[in-house]
Design a protein around this motif. Structure first.
Motif, PDB file in Angstrom:
ATOM      1  N   ALA A 207       7.257  25.391  54.734  1.00 27.93           N
ATOM      2  CA  ALA A 207       7.740  24.656  55.906  1.00 27.93           C
ATOM      3  C   ALA A 207       6.596  23.923  56.613  1.00 27.93           C
ATOM      4  O   ALA A 207       6.761  23.462  57.734  1.00 27.93           O
ATOM      5  N   ASN A 208       5.437  23.837  55.952  1.00 25.96           N
ATOM      6  CA  ASN A 208       4.263  23.126  56.463  1.00 25.96           C
ATOM      7  C   ASN A 208       3.637  23.801  57.688  1.00 25.96           C
ATOM      8  O   ASN A 208       2.996  23.152  58.505  1.00 25.96           O
ATOM      9  N   ARG A 209       3.832  25.130  57.819  1.00 28.17           N
ATOM     10  CA  ARG A 209       3.220  25.892  58.905  1.00 28.17           C
ATOM     11  C   ARG A 209       1.928  26.528  58.399  1.00 28.17           C
ATOM     12  O   ARG A 209       1.864  26.999  57.253  1.00 28.17           O
ATOM     13  N   PRO A 210       0.885  26.590  59.244  1.00 26.98           N
ATOM     14  CA  PRO A 210      -0.363  27.218  58.838  1.00 26.98           C
ATOM     15  C   PRO A 210      -0.160  28.687  58.466  1.00 26.98           C
ATOM     16  O   PRO A 210       0.650  29.381  59.082  1.00 26.98           O
ATOM     17  N   VAL A 211      -0.889  29.138  57.450  1.00 26.83           N
ATOM     18  CA  VAL A 211      -0.822  30.529  56.997  1.00 26.83           C
ATOM     19  C   VAL A 211      -2.122  31.216  57.376  1.00 26.83           C
ATOM     20  O   VAL A 211      -3.188  30.892  56.845  1.00 26.83           O
ATOM     21  N   ASP A 212      -2.032  32.160  58.304  1.00 31.55           N
ATOM     22  CA  ASP A 212      -3.187  32.970  58.681  1.00 31.55           C
ATOM     23  C   ASP A 212      -3.089  34.325  57.993  1.00 31.55           C
ATOM     24  O   ASP A 212      -2.027  34.719  57.512  1.00 31.55           O
ATOM     25  N   GLY A 213      -4.203  35.045  57.937  1.00 32.86           N
ATOM     26  CA  GLY A 213      -4.216  36.381  57.361  1.00 32.86           C
ATOM     27  C   GLY A 213      -4.329  36.411  55.850  1.00 32.86           C
ATOM     28  O   GLY A 213      -4.149  37.457  55.241  1.00 32.86           O
ATOM     29  N   ALA A 214      -4.629  35.295  55.233  1.00 33.45           N
ATOM     30  CA  ALA A 214      -4.791  35.258  53.775  1.00 33.45           C
ATOM     31  C   ALA A 214      -6.216  35.654  53.402  1.00 33.45           C
ATOM     32  O   ALA A 214      -7.140  35.584  54.222  1.00 33.45           O
ATOM     33  N   VAL A 215      -6.379  36.066  52.164  1.00 37.38           N
ATOM     34  CA  VAL A 215      -7.705  36.271  51.585  1.00 37.38           C
ATOM     35  C   VAL A 215      -7.944  35.062  50.688  1.00 37.38           C
ATOM     36  O   VAL A 215      -7.171  34.812  49.763  1.00 37.38           O
ATOM     37  N   VAL A 216      -8.999  34.308  50.994  1.00 35.50           N
ATOM     38  CA  VAL A 216      -9.283  33.071  50.279  1.00 35.50           C
ATOM     39  C   VAL A 216     -10.653  33.201  49.613  1.00 35.50           C
ATOM     40  O   VAL A 216     -11.663  33.396  50.293  1.00 35.50           O
ATOM     41  N   ASN A 217     -10.669  33.114  48.290  1.00 39.55           N
ATOM     42  CA  ASN A 217     -11.910  33.180  47.520  1.00 39.55           C
ATOM     43  C   ASN A 217     -12.131  31.856  46.804  1.00 39.55           C
ATOM     44  O   ASN A 217     -11.179  31.240  46.314  1.00 39.55           O
ATOM     45  N   LEU A 218     -13.388  31.437  46.747  1.00 42.04           N
ATOM     46  CA  LEU A 218     -13.753  30.199  46.066  1.00 42.04           C
ATOM     47  C   LEU A 218     -14.783  30.497  44.985  1.00 42.04           C
ATOM     48  O   LEU A 218     -15.623  31.382  45.144  1.00 42.04           O
ATOM     49  N   LYS A 219     -14.697  29.719  43.917  1.00 38.10           N
ATOM     50  CA  LYS A 219     -15.682  29.778  42.852  1.00 38.10           C
ATOM     51  C   LYS A 219     -16.035  28.339  42.483  1.00 38.10           C
ATOM     52  O   LYS A 219     -15.145  27.537  42.211  1.00 38.10           O
ATOM     53  N   ALA A 220     -17.319  28.013  42.496  1.00 42.36           N
ATOM     54  CA  ALA A 220     -17.779  26.666  42.171  1.00 42.36           C
ATOM     55  C   ALA A 220     -18.563  26.711  40.867  1.00 42.36           C
ATOM     56  O   ALA A 220     -19.402  27.590  40.663  1.00 42.36           O
ATOM     57  N   ASP A 221     -18.298  25.760  39.990  1.00 38.09           N
ATOM     58  CA  ASP A 221     -19.039  25.672  38.737  1.00 38.09           C
ATOM     59  C   ASP A 221     -19.158  24.204  38.354  1.00 38.09           C
ATOM     60  O   ASP A 221     -18.184  23.454  38.422  1.00 38.09           O
ATOM     61  N   MET A 222     -20.346  23.814  37.951  1.00 28.55           N
ATOM     62  CA  MET A 222     -20.558  22.435  37.527  1.00 28.55           C
ATOM     63  C   MET A 222     -19.909  22.242  36.164  1.00 28.55           C
ATOM     64  O   MET A 222     -20.079  23.075  35.266  1.00 28.55           O
ATOM     65  N   ILE A 223     -19.173  21.176  36.020  1.00 30.15           N
ATOM     66  CA  ILE A 223     -18.491  20.889  34.761  1.00 30.15           C
ATOM     67  C   ILE A 223     -19.535  20.465  33.730  1.00 30.15           C
ATOM     68  O   ILE A 223     -20.307  19.540  33.958  1.00 30.15           O
ATOM     69  N   GLY A 224     -19.578  21.166  32.615  1.00 25.02           N
ATOM     70  CA  GLY A 224     -20.510  20.839  31.548  1.00 25.02           C
ATOM     71  C   GLY A 224     -21.855  21.546  31.633  1.00 25.02           C
ATOM     72  O   GLY A 224     -22.621  21.536  30.687  1.00 25.02           O
ATOM     73  N   HIS A 225     -22.180  22.134  32.783  1.00 20.29           N
ATOM     74  CA  HIS A 225     -23.432  22.872  32.962  1.00 20.29           C
ATOM     75  C   HIS A 225     -23.141  24.106  33.799  1.00 20.29           C
ATOM     76  O   HIS A 225     -22.885  23.976  34.995  1.00 20.29           O
ATOM     77  N   SER A 226     -23.199  25.263  33.205  1.00 18.96           N
ATOM     78  CA  SER A 226     -22.968  26.466  33.998  1.00 18.96           C
ATOM     79  C   SER A 226     -24.135  26.657  34.953  1.00 18.96           C
ATOM     80  O   SER A 226     -25.293  26.658  34.561  1.00 18.96           O
ATOM     81  N   MET A 227     -23.825  26.775  36.227  1.00 17.41           N
ATOM     82  CA  MET A 227     -24.856  26.919  37.254  1.00 17.41           C
ATOM     83  C   MET A 227     -24.900  28.346  37.795  1.00 17.41           C
ATOM     84  O   MET A 227     -25.411  28.593  38.870  1.00 17.41           O
ATOM     85  N   GLY A 228     -24.350  29.288  37.055  1.00 15.59           N
ATOM     86  CA  GLY A 228     -24.326  30.670  37.517  1.00 15.59           C
ATOM     87  C   GLY A 228     -23.108  30.943  38.367  1.00 15.59           C
ATOM     88  O   GLY A 228     -22.217  30.111  38.498  1.00 15.59           O
ATOM     89  N   ASP A 229     -23.068  32.111  38.960  1.00 18.99           N
ATOM     90  CA  ASP A 229     -21.916  32.542  39.734  1.00 18.99           C
ATOM     91  C   ASP A 229     -22.043  32.083  41.174  1.00 18.99           C
ATOM     92  O   ASP A 229     -22.778  32.675  41.960  1.00 18.99           O
TER      93      ASP A 229
END
Length: 129
Positions: A60-82
């Protein structure tokens, strides 16, 4: 012949627009019930420290609070570690974290959002200058 050319160009533009955007979003999981967007600060990230802001909204396009949000970044073509971590809640469905993106080029950012009812993962692609 001109009529078909005139029709093909708008269709191609629409197809390209659907594939473009901030992060070329590819959804897995419960895609219908949560809208997850990603923005960066600076808006056009450069090599170095980049802040990631994730916005989570319900169907319904309402903000969701209380979530657990995890991100993982990795360079495409070159693993840059965790390069991964949990984002901190900012309120109003916004979550933020930062990472050191050490090289220019294409990066994939995986965002996992867990709520009491949903577990979704989104893949975003950004270009670091």
């Amino acid at each position: 012949m001109r009529k078909s050319t005139v029709l093909v160009i708008p269709i191609l533009i629409l197809m390209l627009a659907a594939c473009a955007g901030t992060g070329g979003q590819t959804a897995t999981g419960d895609a219908v019930n949560l809208l997850v967007t990603l923005s960066t600060n600076p808006a056009e990230p450069e090599a170095g420290r980049v802040e990631f802001v994730v916005e989570v909204k319900d169907a319904a396009n309402r903000p969701v609070d209380g979530a657990v949000v995890n991100l993982k970044a990795d360079m495409i073509g070159h693993s840059m570690g965790d390069l991964s971590g949990q984002a901190t809640a900012q309120g109003s469905g916004r979550y933020a974290t930062a990472a050191n993106l050490s090289m220019a080029g294409p990066w994939q950012i995986d965002v996992q959002v867990q709520t009491a009812d949903h577990n979704v993962t989104r893949e975003f692609r950004i270009e670091v200058k």
